[in-house]
Design a protein around this motif. Sequence first.
Motif, short mmCIF file in Angstrom:
data_model
loop_
_atom_site.label_atom_id
_atom_site.label_comp_id
_atom_site.label_asym_id
_atom_site.label_seq_id
_atom_site.Cartn_x
_atom_site.Cartn_y
_atom_site.Cartn_z
N ILE A 273 0.82 -1.21 0.00
CA ILE A 273 0.00 0.00 0.00
C ILE A 273 0.86 1.26 0.00
O ILE A 273 0.65 2.19 -0.79
N ASN A 274 1.83 1.31 0.90
CA ASN A 274 2.66 2.52 0.98
C ASN A 274 3.42 2.77 -0.32
O ASN A 274 3.54 3.91 -0.78
N GLN A 275 3.92 1.69 -0.92
CA GLN A 275 4.65 1.84 -2.17
C GLN A 275 3.74 2.39 -3.27
O GLN A 275 4.13 3.26 -4.05
N LEU A 276 2.51 1.87 -3.32
CA LEU A 276 1.56 2.33 -4.33
C LEU A 276 1.21 3.80 -4.10
O LEU A 276 1.17 4.60 -5.04
N ARG A 277 0.96 4.14 -2.85
CA ARG A 277 0.59 5.52 -2.54
C ARG A 277 1.71 6.50 -2.87
O ARG A 277 1.46 7.64 -3.25
N ASN A 278 2.96 6.08 -2.74
CA ASN A 278 4.08 6.96 -3.04
C ASN A 278 4.09 7.40 -4.50
O ASN A 278 4.57 8.48 -4.85
N ASN A 279 3.55 6.56 -5.37
CA ASN A 279 3.50 6.89 -6.80
C ASN A 279 2.54 8.03 -7.10
O ASN A 279 2.57 8.62 -8.19
N LEU A 280 1.67 8.35 -6.14
CA LEU A 280 0.64 9.36 -6.37
C LEU A 280 1.05 10.74 -5.86
O LEU A 280 0.35 11.72 -6.12
N ASP A 281 2.14 10.80 -5.13
CA ASP A 281 2.56 12.08 -4.55
C ASP A 281 2.77 13.13 -5.63
O ASP A 281 3.45 12.89 -6.64
N GLY A 282 2.19 14.29 -5.40
CA GLY A 282 2.41 15.43 -6.29
C GLY A 282 1.49 15.47 -7.50
O GLY A 282 1.53 16.45 -8.27
N LEU A 283 0.65 14.46 -7.72
CA LEU A 283 -0.25 14.48 -8.87
C LEU A 283 -1.42 15.42 -8.63
O LEU A 283 -1.93 15.54 -7.51
N SER A 284 -1.86 16.09 -9.69
CA SER A 284 -3.13 16.81 -9.62
C SER A 284 -4.25 15.79 -9.71
O SER A 284 -4.03 14.65 -10.13
N PHE A 285 -5.47 16.22 -9.38
CA PHE A 285 -6.57 15.28 -9.45
C PHE A 285 -6.84 14.84 -10.89
O PHE A 285 -7.20 13.69 -11.13
N LYS A 286 -6.64 15.74 -11.85
CA LYS A 286 -6.83 15.37 -13.26
C LYS A 286 -5.84 14.28 -13.65
O LYS A 286 -6.19 13.30 -14.33
N GLU A 287 -4.58 14.44 -13.21
CA GLU A 287 -3.57 13.42 -13.49
C GLU A 287 -3.91 12.11 -12.77
O GLU A 287 -3.72 11.02 -13.32
N PHE A 288 -4.40 12.25 -11.55
CA PHE A 288 -4.78 11.06 -10.78
C PHE A 288 -5.90 10.29 -11.47
O PHE A 288 -5.88 9.05 -11.52
N LYS A 289 -6.89 10.99 -12.03
CA LYS A 289 -8.00 10.32 -12.70
C LYS A 289 -7.49 9.48 -13.86
O LYS A 289 -7.92 8.33 -14.05
N ASN A 290 -6.61 10.03 -14.64
CA ASN A 290 -6.04 9.28 -15.77
C ASN A 290 -5.27 8.06 -15.27
O ASN A 290 -5.39 6.96 -15.83
N TRP A 291 -4.46 8.28 -14.24
CA TRP A 291 -3.72 7.16 -13.65
C TRP A 291 -4.67 6.11 -13.10
O TRP A 291 -4.48 4.90 -13.30
#
Length: 427
Positions: A273-291
């Motif tokens: 979980i922690n490793q996966l969450r680290n990949n999301l640091d700094g993303l905007s929500f628009k970028e997060f939606k695509n991811w």
Amino acid sequence: MNSVLMNQEHHQVLNNKYTHPQTIQEFDSIYEHFVYYIQMESSFEVLSRFRLLIEAENYPDPKILESLTQTLRSQSNSLDFNSFFNRCCQLFISYWSQTPDNESAMFELLSLFKNLPSSHNKSDQFSQKWQQSITDFAKSAQYLKLQRLVRLINPRLVSDAPKPQYLGDLIGRYPFLYKNCLLDKDDLREYRHLLSRIRKEKQHILKQGFRRGIIFQKQRLEIARLRQVSPETLLSLRQPAKHLTLLNDKEYTIALRQFIPLTQGNLFLGYQINQLRNNLDGLSFKEFKNWFINYLLQDINELSKREQFKQFLNNKIPLIASSSDYDSKQIDEFLIQRTSHQVLNGLIGYQGQNFNYQTLVDLITDLGATQIASVIGKLLLLNPRLRNYVTSQLSELFCFHESKSISNCVGLIQFLENYLIIWSIIA
């Protein structure tokens, strides 16, 4: 168990603050009467004794008959009687479960409420009220949960058929359903312990079996890579031992391979979980939606199904489809939680306080049981807080379909078997 039975937790059968104190006292006296006799008599003798109470005729203890009469004279409602009957049944089942020979007694116990004698004096208002209270209990949610438990303990007790006939007959296969389908908040502690023990034993067997299966599949894929043998060729080889699902061998192997990305080495879902969450640091929500959409779609190889599911996400999940106000906002825990929660609601058909029980079934038909289970596994990897919510919603779905024949629930059963694997390796 004797000391447990006699402690304070077994006193005051009714906890409803609106119940008249006199009613509580009368119910408790009857209840404590049976607390004594289950320790002194065989299950057959206790059943005979309880049958006399149900029939409200010729009970050998005048004090119990008087307590029963006083209870019937009170203004007690059906909820009071339901709670009383439920506690008595839980008391018997918890005690009898210690001896396998008593399994049939549990079935006979519940049958008492369905097979009322016709000899009651219909003009006697007390008899009418008592018989009505028994009839009401046999239609109650508490009684249904007791029936499910008996079916869990031994499905053959409730049917003479050689094989399970209805979806409800399979409840024992799915420990993740036990809490929501079998328990209430005011159940006896010993009854809760019984269910907890059954669940833990089942979960241990499943966890060990599925982990061995996934490790075995990883080894086979590595062998295929080193020897340049196609994974498809290895599909024709059988598992080294009988697996623990209702899936056929090929379906089981495909499921295990689908779920391998949810594991890492010999460590399983929760550790990533922690490793996966680290990949999301700094993303905007628009970028997060695509991811996020790509994250859910990445294991769907068939283009038509991939596009179909992508369209489903955009149509069913408002936060993803129309959330321009959030697009520039940096991703945070609230947005991750809310987005994954809405995706899950879309998958199971829960929108606006309404449950569309057909949504998940249709998705399973369109995309496949393994694929949908894998998507839910990814949501749990991203957001472990959803775990209890997933099980509560699947419990409601199971209860809705439990009276349907197995032949009419093939897709749903395949999904439950796939989710069983995921639940076992992340529990």
